[in-house]
Design a protein around this motif. Structure first.
Motif, PDB file in Angstrom:
ATOM      1  N   ARG A 446      43.036  31.247  41.841  1.00  0.00           N
ATOM      2  CA  ARG A 446      41.716  31.403  42.445  1.00  0.00           C
ATOM      3  C   ARG A 446      40.656  30.590  41.708  1.00  0.00           C
ATOM      4  NH1 ARG A 446      40.846  37.751  42.629  1.00  0.00           N
ATOM      5  NH2 ARG A 446      38.781  37.041  43.299  1.00  0.00           N
ATOM      6  N   MET A 447      41.052  29.940  40.576  1.00  0.00           N
ATOM      7  CA  MET A 447      40.121  29.152  39.779  1.00  0.00           C
ATOM      8  C   MET A 447      40.427  27.667  39.881  1.00  0.00           C
ATOM      9  SD  MET A 447      38.147  31.358  38.200  1.00  0.00           S
ATOM     10  CE  MET A 447      38.268  32.610  39.469  1.00  0.00           C
ATOM     11  N   GLY A 448      41.129  27.283  40.913  1.00  0.00           N
ATOM     12  CA  GLY A 448      41.602  25.909  41.017  1.00  0.00           C
ATOM     13  C   GLY A 448      40.537  24.848  40.824  1.00  0.00           C
ATOM     14  N   GLY A 449      39.340  25.170  41.198  1.00  0.00           N
ATOM     15  CA  GLY A 449      38.290  24.173  41.066  1.00  0.00           C
ATOM     16  C   GLY A 449      37.690  24.103  39.681  1.00  0.00           C
ATOM     17  N   LEU A 450      38.011  25.052  38.799  1.00  0.00           N
ATOM     18  CA  LEU A 450      37.383  25.106  37.474  1.00  0.00           C
ATOM     19  C   LEU A 450      38.370  24.880  36.334  1.00  0.00           C
ATOM     20  CD1 LEU A 450      35.115  28.242  38.079  1.00  0.00           C
ATOM     21  CD2 LEU A 450      34.384  25.843  38.016  1.00  0.00           C
ATOM     22  N   TRP A 451      39.584  25.367  36.473  1.00  0.00           N
ATOM     23  CA  TRP A 451      40.578  25.247  35.412  1.00  0.00           C
ATOM     24  C   TRP A 451      41.848  24.563  35.922  1.00  0.00           C
ATOM     25  CZ3 TRP A 451      38.958  26.007  30.690  1.00  0.00           C
ATOM     26  CH2 TRP A 451      37.992  26.965  30.411  1.00  0.00           C
ATOM     27  N   ARG A 452      42.475  23.789  35.034  1.00  0.00           N
ATOM     28  CA  ARG A 452      43.773  23.187  35.341  1.00  0.00           C
ATOM     29  C   ARG A 452      44.743  23.542  34.223  1.00  0.00           C
ATOM     30  NH1 ARG A 452      45.779  17.908  34.267  1.00  0.00           N
ATOM     31  NH2 ARG A 452      43.704  17.309  33.517  1.00  0.00           N
ATOM     32  N   LYS A 453      45.895  24.085  34.585  1.00  0.00           N
ATOM     33  CA  LYS A 453      46.880  24.492  33.573  1.00  0.00           C
ATOM     34  C   LYS A 453      47.663  23.280  33.097  1.00  0.00           C
ATOM     35  CE  LYS A 453      50.401  27.088  34.785  1.00  0.00           C
ATOM     36  NZ  LYS A 453      51.184  28.276  35.189  1.00  0.00           N
ATOM     37  N   LEU A 454      47.672  23.070  31.773  1.00  0.00           N
ATOM     38  CA  LEU A 454      48.355  21.918  31.194  1.00  0.00           C
ATOM     39  C   LEU A 454      49.728  22.264  30.635  1.00  0.00           C
ATOM     40  CD1 LEU A 454      45.447  20.213  29.187  1.00  0.00           C
ATOM     41  CD2 LEU A 454      46.238  19.698  31.506  1.00  0.00           C
ATOM     42  N   HIS A 455      49.827  23.421  29.974  1.00  0.00           N
ATOM     43  CA  HIS A 455      51.051  23.720  29.233  1.00  0.00           C
ATOM     44  C   HIS A 455      51.158  25.218  28.995  1.00  0.00           C
ATOM     45  CE1 HIS A 455      54.393  23.080  26.547  1.00  0.00           C
ATOM     46  NE2 HIS A 455      53.755  23.544  25.504  1.00  0.00           N
ATOM     47  N   THR A 456      52.393  25.705  28.913  1.00  0.00           N
ATOM     48  CA  THR A 456      52.629  27.114  28.601  1.00  0.00           C
ATOM     49  C   THR A 456      53.664  27.226  27.495  1.00  0.00           C
ATOM     50  OG1 THR A 456      52.194  27.740  30.904  1.00  0.00           O
ATOM     51  CG2 THR A 456      53.278  29.367  29.509  1.00  0.00           C
ATOM     52  N   VAL A 457      53.357  28.022  26.475  1.00  0.00           N
ATOM     53  CA  VAL A 457      54.310  28.322  25.403  1.00  0.00           C
ATOM     54  C   VAL A 457      54.710  29.784  25.541  1.00  0.00           C
ATOM     55  CG1 VAL A 457      54.686  28.468  22.917  1.00  0.00           C
ATOM     56  CG2 VAL A 457      53.283  26.620  23.845  1.00  0.00           C
ATOM     57  N   TRP A 458      56.004  30.026  25.705  1.00  0.00           N
ATOM     58  CA  TRP A 458      56.480  31.399  25.853  1.00  0.00           C
ATOM     59  C   TRP A 458      56.763  31.981  24.478  1.00  0.00           C
ATOM     60  CZ3 TRP A 458      55.215  32.996  30.345  1.00  0.00           C
ATOM     61  CH2 TRP A 458      55.273  32.154  31.451  1.00  0.00           C
ATOM     62  N   VAL A 459      56.161  33.109  24.207  1.00  0.00           N
ATOM     63  CA  VAL A 459      56.260  33.728  22.884  1.00  0.00           C
ATOM     64  C   VAL A 459      56.694  35.179  23.011  1.00  0.00           C
ATOM     65  CG1 VAL A 459      54.502  32.213  21.899  1.00  0.00           C
ATOM     66  CG2 VAL A 459      53.817  34.395  22.912  1.00  0.00           C
ATOM     67  N   ASN A 460      57.084  35.744  21.889  1.00  0.00           N
ATOM     68  CA  ASN A 460      57.465  37.144  21.833  1.00  0.00           C
ATOM     69  C   ASN A 460      56.441  37.874  20.974  1.00  0.00           C
ATOM     70  OD1 ASN A 460      58.851  39.669  21.198  1.00  0.00           O
ATOM     71  ND2 ASN A 460      60.685  38.677  22.013  1.00  0.00           N
ATOM     72  N   VAL A 461      55.713  38.787  21.580  1.00  0.00           N
ATOM     73  CA  VAL A 461      54.659  39.511  20.866  1.00  0.00           C
ATOM     74  C   VAL A 461      54.989  40.999  20.893  1.00  0.00           C
ATOM     75  CG1 VAL A 461      52.193  40.003  20.729  1.00  0.00           C
ATOM     76  CG2 VAL A 461      52.966  37.772  21.569  1.00  0.00           C
ATOM     77  N   GLY A 462      55.370  41.532  19.777  1.00  0.00           N
ATOM     78  CA  GLY A 462      55.700  42.955  19.719  1.00  0.00           C
ATOM     79  C   GLY A 462      56.814  43.351  20.661  1.00  0.00           C
ATOM     80  N   GLY A 463      57.781  42.452  20.867  1.00  0.00           N
ATOM     81  CA  GLY A 463      58.880  42.746  21.766  1.00  0.00           C
ATOM     82  C   GLY A 463      58.565  42.460  23.227  1.00  0.00           C
ATOM     83  N   LEU A 464      57.363  41.979  23.511  1.00  0.00           N
ATOM     84  CA  LEU A 464      56.953  41.660  24.881  1.00  0.00           C
ATOM     85  C   LEU A 464      56.988  40.155  25.109  1.00  0.00           C
ATOM     86  CD1 LEU A 464      53.860  44.056  25.180  1.00  0.00           C
ATOM     87  CD2 LEU A 464      56.194  44.463  26.002  1.00  0.00           C
ATOM     88  N   HIS A 465      57.515  39.750  26.249  1.00  0.00           N
ATOM     89  CA  HIS A 465      57.572  38.327  26.591  1.00  0.00           C
ATOM     90  C   HIS A 465      56.217  37.911  27.152  1.00  0.00           C
ATOM     91  CE1 HIS A 465      58.816  34.772  29.103  1.00  0.00           C
ATOM     92  NE2 HIS A 465      59.395  34.506  27.957  1.00  0.00           N
ATOM     93  N   ALA A 466      55.507  37.098  26.401  1.00  0.00           N
ATOM     94  CA  ALA A 466      54.147  36.715  26.779  1.00  0.00           C
ATOM     95  C   ALA A 466      54.031  35.199  26.859  1.00  0.00           C
ATOM     96  CB  ALA A 466      53.140  37.274  25.771  1.00  0.00           C
ATOM     97  N   GLY A 467      52.927  34.745  27.415  1.00  0.00           N
ATOM     98  CA  GLY A 467      52.681  33.319  27.546  1.00  0.00           C
ATOM     99  C   GLY A 467      51.386  32.928  26.870  1.00  0.00           C
ATOM    100  N   VAL A 468      51.415  31.774  26.196  1.00  0.00           N
ATOM    101  CA  VAL A 468      50.196  31.160  25.677  1.00  0.00           C
ATOM    102  C   VAL A 468      49.890  29.983  26.603  1.00  0.00           C
ATOM    103  CG1 VAL A 468      49.102  29.957  23.755  1.00  0.00           C
ATOM    104  CG2 VAL A 468      50.674  31.848  23.308  1.00  0.00           C
ATOM    105  N   TYR A 469      48.786  30.087  27.340  1.00  0.00           N
ATOM    106  CA  TYR A 469      48.447  29.103  28.358  1.00  0.00           C
ATOM    107  C   TYR A 469      47.374  28.150  27.849  1.00  0.00           C
ATOM    108  CZ  TYR A 469      50.853  32.408  31.447  1.00  0.00           C
ATOM    109  OH  TYR A 469      51.788  33.246  32.019  1.00  0.00           O
ATOM    110  N   LEU A 470      47.655  26.856  27.928  1.00  0.00           N
ATOM    111  CA  LEU A 470      46.666  25.837  27.584  1.00  0.00           C
ATOM    112  C   LEU A 470      46.029  25.343  28.881  1.00  0.00           C
ATOM    113  CD1 LEU A 470      45.252  23.868  25.650  1.00  0.00           C
ATOM    114  CD2 LEU A 470      47.235  22.340  25.885  1.00  0.00           C
ATOM    115  N   LEU A 471      44.737  25.576  29.001  1.00  0.00           N
ATOM    116  CA  LEU A 471      43.997  25.187  30.204  1.00  0.00           C
ATOM    117  C   LEU A 471      43.002  24.089  29.885  1.00  0.00           C
ATOM    118  CD1 LEU A 471      43.104  28.753  31.610  1.00  0.00           C
ATOM    119  CD2 LEU A 471      45.206  27.431  31.977  1.00  0.00           C
ATOM    120  N   LYS A 472      42.745  23.246  30.867  1.00  0.00           N
ATOM    121  CA  LYS A 472      41.743  22.183  30.726  1.00  0.00           C
ATOM    122  C   LYS A 472      40.621  22.439  31.732  1.00  0.00           C
ATOM    123  CE  LYS A 472      40.046  18.099  29.550  1.00  0.00           C
ATOM    124  NZ  LYS A 472      40.725  16.850  29.983  1.00  0.00           N
TER     125      LYS A 472
END
Length: 505
Positions: A446-472
């Motif tokens: 819904r933010m297509g006009g404001l943010w563009r996703k460049l990269h995602t790093v999948w990490v494990n945080v406290g046993g939860l599969h989470a994503g670190v999203y790099l946006l431009k």
């Protein structure tokens, strides 16, 4: 022994399933008079556990600061790199590693026997065949690089890194965590030795710290992953530890150990090491913890992802305990950090953590100032000028321990829109951590006009599969995209409705 005895430089150890057994032992007199002088620059292999998903970041830091190439384990969460022992203090200054250990031996394809009895018997025999000398000398040298501290608190254990990141959650059925007594902290700068010890000094250091009749206490921790083993982690640690005890005549102690021997088994890969950190290095900055405090090593990985530059204005709008801006202010100090939260308790924790770091710096004669400011605010209405922030980096609510999944459906779009307002068009970036991937993906769409996703790093945080999203941040001017027009109309209609309701009442 049928096992392949050839030692390889790399081997991957997973710790999905980690179990512990502890024994303690006294250092052998023969090892204290080894021919290898740790001050001469003997080359050894160092293993490091790192935040899952940021292995490449850790390898890059090792290359930059140590000047050697690190090899990334096939199993996530570990790297290995060679060093000469005169650079050991520099290893403790790495910001991306949780725990360190020196490798005694590595087997890439260890041929385990089919029966439990034969396998455990082989592990007992293996203990007497390993090249312990260099690793023990590195362990002795390592003790001289840290401040003298009292006995570790009962219950502290070295963390055994696992794919499930057992360090942040209660251990899984076979998972074990260990924290060693506080090691030299990168933030403290205590890792630098005041003088270069010789072997005699190392032995004196052992004697001073050993209780009673110079007994050195030890335990063995087995971190095992794989479902084709005929033995349990506990059994492996017990039998291997018994052989180590018999070899060195050490004394076993599960909590006040001096040496922790690591037996890392991942399928057919086996690595034996000796721990060099007594408490995970990720605890270096935080003295006042909150319910969801991020590890400093994970914060460092997120910061490197957005590559802070001198004079950048970096914003954490949901700072919690201030872990991210604190790590940034210490490691990337040429940028300026603004930490804010809507919760007054979170803001107080951040202020207390900043004061803790400042006092620690002042106590050792370093400049105590930090390029960071703290504010309490409403996330959807930040008191910051439009297009004035270079980087936004934050840990968003997962909807588990903080907030709820239902609230995230309204919170995420509102956050991303306000972040887009304050972030500089075209050059601005955002690094956002969340485990609520479905909600985040919908909000980004819904933010297509404001943010563009460049990269995602999948990490494990406290046993939860989470994503670190790099946006431009795109070049779109805030307030002129279809999303903004729709949102402003929605807010206007809502405000008119509230006004009418008040007039009627």
């Amino acid at each position: 022994m049928s096992s392949d005895p050839s030692l390889l430089r790399m081997s991957s150890q997973g710790d999905d399933v980690a179990e512990q057994s502890s024994n303690t032992v006294e250092a052998p007199t023969s090892s204290s008079s080894t021919e290898t002088d740790p001050t001469s620059g003997t080359t050894v292999t160092i293993g490091a556990t790192v935040p899952t998903g940021f292995e490449h970041t850790a390898a890059e830091e090792v290359k930059e600061k140590i000047g050697v190439d690190a090899q990334i384990s096939k199993d996530r969460g570990r790297i290995y790199f060679p060093i000469t022992t005169d650079k050991l203090s520099q290893v403790h200054l790495l910001r991306s590693v949780d725990n360190l250990f020196v490798v005694v031996a590595e087997y890439d394809h260890y041929q385990f026997k089919e029966s439990k009895e034969e396998t455990l018997s082989e592990l007992q025999e293996l203990a007497s065949k390993l090249p312990w000398t260099n690793a023990l000398e590195v362990w002795r040298l390592n003790r001289t690089l840290k401040k003298k501290k009292g006995h570790r608190k009962v219950g502290n254990t070295t963390k055994a890194k696992s794919n499930a990141e057992a360090s942040d959650v209660a251990a899984a059925p076979e998972a074990v965590q260990h924290e060693l007594p506080e090691e030299t902290s990168a933030a403290d700068g205590d890792a630098k030795a005041e003088r270069t010890p010789d072997l005699e000094t190392c032995q004196q250091d052992l004697d001073e710290n050993a209780p009673g009749a110079k007994l050195i206490k030890f335990r063995v921790t087995c971190n095992r992953a794989g479902d084709k083993h005929s033995f349990s982690s506990n059994e492996a640690a017990r039998d291997f530890g018994g052989a180590v005890q018999e070899l060195f005549q050490w004394k076993a102690d599960m909590t006040k150990f001096d040496i922790e021997v690591l037996l890392n088994i991942h399928n057919k890969e086996v690595v034996i090491g000796i721990a060099l950190t007594e408490e995970s290095l990720h605890r270096r900055n935080i003295s006042h913890f909150g319910p969801t405090t991020l590890r400093s090593t994970l914060c460092y990985g997120m910061l490197r992802l957005c590559k802070p530059q001198a004079s950048d204005i970096i914003l954490d709008p949901m700072c919690g305990t201030g872990a991210i801006p604190l790590e940034g202010a210490i490691e990337f100090s040429e940028s300026f950090y603004i930490a804010g939260d809507n919760n007054d308790m979170a803001v107080n924790r951040t202020v207390n953590n900043i004061c803790h770091i400042q006092k620690r710096r002042a106590d050792r004669g370093s400049p105590s100032g930090l390029p960071i400011d703290t504010v309490q605010w409403d996330l959807s209405n930040l008191p910051i000028r439009t297009s004035s922030v270079d980087i936004i980096i934050t840990d968003m609510p997962f909807g588990k321990r903080m907030g709820s999944r239902k609230k995230n459906w309204d919170l995420y779009p509102s956050c991303l829109r306000e972040m887009a307002r304050v972030c500089r068009p075209d050059s601005g970036k955002a690094v956002l951590l969340t485990q609520d991937k479905k909600c985040f993906a919908k909000a980004i769409s819904r933010m297509g006009g404001l943010w563009r996703k460049l990269h995602t790093v999948w990490v494990n945080v406290g046993g939860l599969h989470a994503g670190v999203y790099l946006l431009k941040r795109t070049t779109a001017v805030f307030g002129q995209t279809p999303e903004d027009v729709h949102e402003s109309r929605g807010r206007g209609d809502s405000q008119m409705k509230e006004k009418d309701d008040k007039e009627v009442s």
